[in-house]
Design a protein around this motif. Structure first.
Motif, PDB file in Angstrom:
ATOM      1  N   MET A 176       0.818  -1.207   0.000  1.00 17.37           N
ATOM      2  CA  MET A 176       0.000   0.000   0.000  1.00 17.37           C
ATOM      3  C   MET A 176       0.861   1.270   0.000  1.00 17.37           C
ATOM      4  N   ASP A 177       2.121   1.122   0.367  1.00 14.58           N
ATOM      5  CA  ASP A 177       3.043   2.263   0.351  1.00 14.58           C
ATOM      6  C   ASP A 177       3.821   2.340  -0.965  1.00 14.58           C
ATOM      7  N   GLY A 178       3.397   1.584  -1.959  1.00 13.56           N
ATOM      8  CA  GLY A 178       4.108   1.542  -3.223  1.00 13.56           C
ATOM      9  C   GLY A 178       4.017   2.841  -4.012  1.00 13.56           C
ATOM     10  N   ARG A 179       5.155   3.215  -4.618  1.00 20.15           N
ATOM     11  CA  ARG A 179       5.262   4.367  -5.522  1.00 20.15           C
ATOM     12  C   ARG A 179       4.875   5.692  -4.853  1.00 20.15           C
ATOM     13  N   LEU A 180       5.234   5.825  -3.593  1.00 22.27           N
ATOM     14  CA  LEU A 180       5.020   7.099  -2.913  1.00 22.27           C
ATOM     15  C   LEU A 180       6.109   8.085  -3.332  1.00 22.27           C
ATOM     16  N   PRO A 181       5.787   9.336  -3.583  1.00 21.68           N
ATOM     17  CA  PRO A 181       6.793  10.325  -3.996  1.00 21.68           C
ATOM     18  C   PRO A 181       7.738  10.674  -2.848  1.00 21.68           C
ATOM     19  N   PRO A 182       8.837  11.362  -3.136  1.00 22.27           N
ATOM     20  CA  PRO A 182       9.787  11.752  -2.084  1.00 22.27           C
ATOM     21  C   PRO A 182       9.133  12.575  -0.988  1.00 22.27           C
ATOM     22  N   SER A 183       9.635  12.399   0.232  1.00 23.01           N
ATOM     23  CA  SER A 183       9.178  13.112   1.442  1.00 23.01           C
ATOM     24  C   SER A 183       7.749  12.743   1.830  1.00 23.01           C
ATOM     25  N   SER A 184       7.311  11.559   1.406  1.00 23.69           N
ATOM     26  CA  SER A 184       5.967  11.102   1.775  1.00 23.69           C
ATOM     27  C   SER A 184       6.003  10.423   3.147  1.00 23.69           C
ATOM     28  N   THR A 185       4.842  10.374   3.780  1.00 26.32           N
ATOM     29  CA  THR A 185       4.694   9.718   5.075  1.00 26.32           C
ATOM     30  C   THR A 185       3.672   8.596   4.941  1.00 26.32           C
ATOM     31  N   MET A 219       1.150   5.376   6.378  1.00 29.15           N
ATOM     32  CA  MET A 219       0.078   5.307   7.369  1.00 29.15           C
ATOM     33  C   MET A 219       0.628   5.063   8.773  1.00 29.15           C
ATOM     34  N   THR A 220       1.782   4.439   8.858  1.00 31.74           N
ATOM     35  CA  THR A 220       2.394   4.146  10.164  1.00 31.74           C
ATOM     36  C   THR A 220       3.275   5.289  10.656  1.00 31.74           C
ATOM     37  N   GLY A 221       3.389   6.365   9.875  1.00 35.82           N
ATOM     38  CA  GLY A 221       4.192   7.507  10.291  1.00 35.82           C
ATOM     39  C   GLY A 221       5.625   7.479   9.809  1.00 35.82           C
ATOM     40  N   THR A 222       5.987   6.493   8.998  1.00 31.57           N
ATOM     41  CA  THR A 222       7.347   6.410   8.469  1.00 31.57           C
ATOM     42  C   THR A 222       7.527   7.425   7.342  1.00 31.57           C
ATOM     43  N   VAL A 223       8.595   8.217   7.409  1.00 34.93           N
ATOM     44  CA  VAL A 223       8.886   9.215   6.386  1.00 34.93           C
ATOM     45  C   VAL A 223       9.837   8.600   5.358  1.00 34.93           C
ATOM     46  N   TYR A 224       9.408   8.607   4.110  1.00 39.12           N
ATOM     47  CA  TYR A 224      10.241   8.087   3.022  1.00 39.12           C
ATOM     48  C   TYR A 224      10.898   9.269   2.318  1.00 39.12           C
ATOM     49  N   LEU A 225      12.148   9.504   2.658  1.00 36.75           N
ATOM     50  CA  LEU A 225      12.860  10.694   2.185  1.00 36.75           C
ATOM     51  C   LEU A 225      12.935  10.762   0.670  1.00 36.75           C
ATOM     52  N   LEU A 226      13.237   9.630   0.030  1.00 35.05           N
ATOM     53  CA  LEU A 226      13.365   9.588  -1.429  1.00 35.05           C
ATOM     54  C   LEU A 226      12.192   8.859  -2.084  1.00 35.05           C
TER      55      LEU A 226
END
Length: 312
Positions: free
Chosen positions: A74-83, A85-92
């Motif tokens: 469900m977290d697939g293909r999130l753009p940079p700096s996305s968060t 549902m669990t609060g994890t920040v994906y920097l890239l």
């Protein structure tokens, strides 16, 4: 032991100490010149930062990108700096599997650097040994070995690697073997050319006149003077090995999907470029570019510093 024998032994030891002392000074000068060169310093900084990130990947990463239990589709293909549902920040951002790209790049760096260094080191040992033996043996042995080198260099490296991987299959050890096969000839030719020059110098004749063994002459006198051009070639070949591994992984025949690799990461995001999800391939590609450019900057500076025709 007679006095003459004692004097001869003392002369040999003092000569070895003098040779060792003379080698330390050029090494210090080389390191000093490398740091003072702005271009080389930039390369050193880039490579050092990337190596530091690769070494600390388990500490800095927010997830193990190849542990399926930690991935969420469900977290697939999130753009940079996305968060998430669990609060994890994906920097890239993330890839199509929900894999954190920053974590994947760090682990991919570990594999790419490891493959490049190990394959270059093994190829250097094999090629340098063959080059030294060829130069010192001379005659038909030298001619035969150099014809083998010529045959090896006449084929494109990627074609040779493709053939070996088709036979051996995928895996880190397999791709290292393929890269060694494609690289050893460069080291052999470089060392052979330098060894031929050094074997005709006065210090080599002096060593022979002292009845030193061939092994001692080769490894204590000739080989150390072949190191400067060997260092330059080794630096360039490490960058080339990393690039070739990335190319093979991008084509899908290098490392398996269970092994992190920058080339594999670029390949995974290639199909999403047209849909606008550029970050999946872009950030691994930029990282690979920075690594190769950094190593090449160091290699170019070393080539100028260690050039005997370069004044100062």
């Amino acid at each position: 032991m007679s006095n003459d024998a004692k004097r001869k032994v003392a002369s040999v030891h003092s000569e070895d100490a003098l040779v060792a002392a003379e080698r330390i000074l050029p090494l210090k000068r080389t390191l000093l010149a490398l740091v003072r060169d702005r271009v080389a310093l930039a390369g050193l900084i880039i490579v050092s930062v990337l190596v530091f990130i690769a070494v600390l990947a388990p500490v800095l990463s927010v997830q193990d990108p190849y542990d399926l239990a930690q991935l969420d589709i469900m977290d697939g293909r999130l753009p940079p700096s996305s968060t998430s549902m669990t609060g994890t920040v994906y920097l890239l951002g993330t890839d199509d599997q929900g894999r954190d790209l920053f974590s994947a790049i760090m682990y991919g760096l570990r594999t790419s650097i490891l493959v490049g260094l190990v394959s270059a080191a093994i190829a250097l040992v094999i090629g340098a040994s063959i080059g030294l033996f060829s130069a010192y043996a001379g005659g038909r042995v030298d001619a035969l070995l150099m014809r083998i080198v010529d045959i090896q260099l006449s084929f494109p490296a990627i074609l040779v690697a493709l053939i070996f991987l088709a036979i051996l299959g995928q895996g880190v050890d397999k791709i290292i073997i393929a890269l060694v096969v494609t690289q050893w000839a460069y080291y052999a030719r470089t060392v052979r050319g330098s060894a031929l020059v050094e074997s005709r110098r006065a210090y080599t004749d002096a060593a022979r006149s002292m009845a030193l063994s061939d092994k001692r002459i080769i490894f204590r006198h000739i080989l150390p003077n072949c190191v400067p051009p060997l260092i330059v070639v080794a630096t360039m070949r490490v960058a080339y090995a990393i690039m070739l591994e990335a190319t093979l992984s991008f084509l899908g025949i290098g490392l398996p999907v269970t092994e992190p690799s920058l080339g594999l990461l670029i390949s995974n995001g290639f199909e999403y470029l047209l849909s606008g999800d550029y970050w999946i391939s872009f950030f691994p590609g930029i990282t690979l570019l920075m690594l190769i450019v950094g190593i090449n900057l160091i290699g170019d500076a070393l080539r100028d510093i260690l050039n005997p025709r370069q004044e100062g």
